[in-house]
Scaffold this active site. Structure first.
Site, PDB file in Angstrom:
ATOM      1  N   LYS A   1       0.926  -1.265  -0.098  1.00 16.79           N
ATOM      2  CA  LYS A   1       0.043   0.154   0.051  1.00 16.79           C
ATOM      3  C   LYS A   1       0.823   1.218  -0.019  1.00 16.79           C
ATOM      4  CE  LYS A   1      -4.015  -2.407   2.112  1.00 16.79           C
ATOM      5  NZ  LYS A   1      -4.896  -2.592   3.198  1.00 16.79           N
TER       6      LYS A   1
ATOM      7  N   ARG B   1       1.666  -7.120   8.958  1.00 18.75           N
ATOM      8  CA  ARG B   1       0.992  -5.917   9.375  1.00 18.75           C
ATOM      9  C   ARG B   1       1.334  -5.343  10.837  1.00 18.75           C
ATOM     10  NH1 ARG B   1      -4.600  -8.418   6.848  1.00 18.75           N
ATOM     11  NH2 ARG B   1      -4.621  -7.445   4.683  1.00 18.75           N
TER      12      ARG B   1
ATOM     13  N   ASN C   1      -2.888  -0.628   7.152  1.00 10.77           N
ATOM     14  CA  ASN C   1      -2.303  -1.648   7.577  1.00 10.77           C
ATOM     15  C   ASN C   1      -1.153  -2.315   6.725  1.00 10.77           C
ATOM     16  OD1 ASN C   1      -3.527  -2.818   5.517  1.00 10.77           O
ATOM     17  ND2 ASN C   1      -5.014  -3.901   6.520  1.00 10.77           N
TER      18      ASN C   1
ATOM     19  N   HIS D   1      -2.268  -5.555   1.296  1.00 16.49           N
ATOM     20  CA  HIS D   1      -3.364  -6.457   1.024  1.00 16.49           C
ATOM     21  C   HIS D   1      -3.161  -7.864   0.835  1.00 16.49           C
ATOM     22  CE1 HIS D   1      -7.385  -6.947  -0.817  1.00 16.49           C
ATOM     23  NE2 HIS D   1      -6.643  -7.657  -2.103  1.00 16.49           N
TER      24      HIS D   1
END
Length: 185
Positions: free
Chosen positions: A20, A114, A124, A127
């Protein structure tokens, strides 16, 4: 003395991993952890999704309180999407990720990705697909040019190998042994 060789593994299950926006600077470090965890990287792509694309990608989350923040966050910068493969890829990736809430992950799964890379429930870090069917759908979304044919597993995979691959290998190796070339390559 007979040497027992382990049966070869057939990596047929794929899953989607996304690094992310807030941890994209840790891409190499995360990829190294992925590879050391027994995954194979099949495809990788760096891209930036628009808010509309994020809304479509996370359509199953539509209507939930965090949906607007999720789409804003996921479209806030570039991401790295990676197709991973290994035996039981979806479940192993979910296990490596840990709980979606990074704060909870630090308590219950302190060695998870995470727990290490995430900052809270929304941010977090990574994915992971929830199931094989969602992995296939997500891979098609991010990699529309990818061909995701149904890959045989279990007995069907062994049957395929016995019917198509082993005879070809046997024929080729037999021909090679008969010729005994000085330089087989």
């Amino acid at each position: 003395m007979e040497v027992l060789m382990p049966e070869p593994q057939i990596y047929v299950e794929r899953t989607l991993a996304i690094i992310k926006p807030d941890v994209i600077n840790k891409e190499e470090e995360i990829e190294d952890l992925i590879l050391r965890s027994g995954f194979h990287i099949i495809q990788k792509r760096k891209l930036q999704l628009s808010p509309e694309q994020c809304s479509n990608f996370y359509a199953e989350q539509f209507g939930k309180v965090f949906f607007p923040n999720l789409t804003a966050y996921m479209s806030s910068g570039p991401i790295v999407a990676i197709v991973l493969a290994r035996n039981n890829a979806v479940s192993y990736w979910k296990e490596l990720l840990g709980p979606s809430n990074s704060l909870r992950a630090r308590i219950t799964h302190p060695h998870s990705l995470r727990a290490f890379y995430g900052t809270d429930e929304l941010r977090n870090g990574l994915h992971g697909s929830l199931s094989i069917s969602s992995a296939e759908k997500e891979i098609r979304f991010i990699f529309p040019e990818a061909i995701l044919e149904p890959v045989p597993t279990g007995q069907r995979a062994r049957d395929y190998l016995n019917l198509y691959v082993k005879p070809t290998l046997l024929e080729g190796l037999t021909a090679l042994c008969k010729e005994k070339p000085a330089d087989p390559m």
